[in-house]
Motif scaffolding. Structure first.
Motif, short mmCIF file in Angstrom:
data_model
loop_
_atom_site.label_atom_id
_atom_site.label_comp_id
_atom_site.label_asym_id
_atom_site.label_seq_id
_atom_site.Cartn_x
_atom_site.Cartn_y
_atom_site.Cartn_z
N VAL A 11 0.84 -1.20 0.00
CA VAL A 11 0.00 0.00 0.00
C VAL A 11 0.88 1.25 0.00
O VAL A 11 0.60 2.22 -0.72
CB VAL A 11 -0.93 0.00 1.22
N GLN A 12 1.94 1.24 0.79
CA GLN A 12 2.84 2.39 0.87
C GLN A 12 3.44 2.72 -0.49
O GLN A 12 3.71 3.88 -0.81
CB GLN A 12 3.96 2.09 1.87
N SER A 109 -15.66 0.33 -4.58
CA SER A 109 -15.25 0.06 -5.96
C SER A 109 -14.36 -1.17 -6.09
O SER A 109 -13.94 -1.52 -7.17
CB SER A 109 -14.52 1.29 -6.53
N GLY A 110 -14.08 -1.82 -4.96
CA GLY A 110 -13.21 -3.00 -4.96
C GLY A 110 -11.98 -2.75 -4.11
O GLY A 110 -11.40 -1.66 -4.15
N ILE A 111 -11.58 -3.76 -3.34
CA ILE A 111 -10.44 -3.60 -2.45
C ILE A 111 -9.18 -4.19 -3.07
O ILE A 111 -9.15 -5.35 -3.46
CB ILE A 111 -10.68 -4.29 -1.10
N ASN A 112 -8.16 -3.36 -3.17
CA ASN A 112 -6.83 -3.82 -3.54
C ASN A 112 -5.83 -2.83 -2.94
O ASN A 112 -6.23 -1.82 -2.34
CB ASN A 112 -6.67 -3.96 -5.06
N GLU A 113 -4.56 -3.09 -3.12
CA GLU A 113 -3.55 -2.22 -2.51
C GLU A 113 -3.65 -0.79 -3.01
O GLU A 113 -3.49 0.16 -2.25
CB GLU A 113 -2.15 -2.77 -2.79
N GLN A 114 -3.97 -0.62 -4.31
CA GLN A 114 -4.04 0.72 -4.88
C GLN A 114 -5.24 1.49 -4.34
O GLN A 114 -5.13 2.68 -4.02
CB GLN A 114 -4.11 0.64 -6.40
#
Length: 236
Positions: A11-12, A109-114
């Motif tokens: 994520v960073q 909208s959807g979970i991801n690192e971005q």
């Protein structure tokens, strides 16, 4: 129980080098997105469940219209931010609550690192904003209107609100009241929906244990969330 080793670094990587996220920032963002998605899916299911529901949604659209915002109430410990309290080793309930408002669109909208990165950044900015000046203004407001501290509670029972309390920094597994250190530490078993408590995991396992109090339908949606389940293990 959360597995957190690589998620924070990933994520960073989507943020500039001057933004430094804590585990709490990412945890709060992840939970906000997972809870918001589960509630949105429950509401969508209710709106299309039956003819009666369809008729009700037509007659009373506000009951089924998706909320535009989701509120995360973050309970913040003021002691590390006030040198006097830290020096005095004050152990009272010195906390305040700040509300983080995100659009439902940004959370569902959807979970991801971005997608986690901007939400986690907003959590960091919210927490950084609790400085001595802010705390002083908060206390002054309480003196002028003692009942105003209940204002955040008016949102607490909304399905588009979650309340998050993080006790993971407290040395709970070092407390010995005469029978040895505890093998497992937990909050009270039940609370109002969408109340979340982050606790330290037992030293033998490491990481965090997140207690989630939700309706049965919303919890079922959480357990179907692929990203959430890929970062955590179900304990009970």
């Amino acid at each position: 129980m959360l597995r957190f080793a690589s998620l924070r670094a990933s994520v960073q990587g989507y943020l500039s080098s001057d933004v430094h996220l804590s585990d709490n920032d990412i945890l709060t963002a992840l939970l906000a997105m997972a809870i918001a998605q589960s509630e949105a899916e429950c509401k969508q299911d209710s709106a299309s469940a039956s003819y009666i529901s369809s008729l009700t949604s037509y007659l009373f659209p506000s009951m089924y219209t998706p909320a535009s915002n989701f509120v995360t109430q973050v309970v913040i410990d003021t002691r590390p931010r006030l040198k006097g309290l830290s020096a005095a080793n004050y152990t009272g309930n010195s906390v305040l609550t700040r509300c983080l408002v995100n659009s439902m669109e940004s959370l569902t909208s959807g979970i991801n690192e971005q997608s986690l990165a901007p939400i986690a950044k907003s959590v960091r900015q919210l927490v950084n904003g609790v400085d001595p000046q802010y705390i002083g203004q908060f206390v002054d407001t309480l003196h002028k209107d003692p009942l105003c501290f209940m204002c955040p509670a008016t949102y607490a029972f909304s399905k588009t609100t979650m309340v998050l309390s993080n006790q993971s920094r407290f040395p709970l597994y070092e407390a010995d009241f005469g029978d040895g250190i505890p093998r497992w530490v937990s909050p009270i078993q039940t609370f109002f929906p969408n109340f979340l408590s982050i606790m330290p995991a037992p030293p033998s396992t490491g990481g965090y244990v997140v207690y989630i109090s939700m309706t049965e339908r919303a919890m079922a949606k959480i357990l179907q969330n692929k990203f959430w389940m890929s970062t955590s293990d179900m304990v009970y």
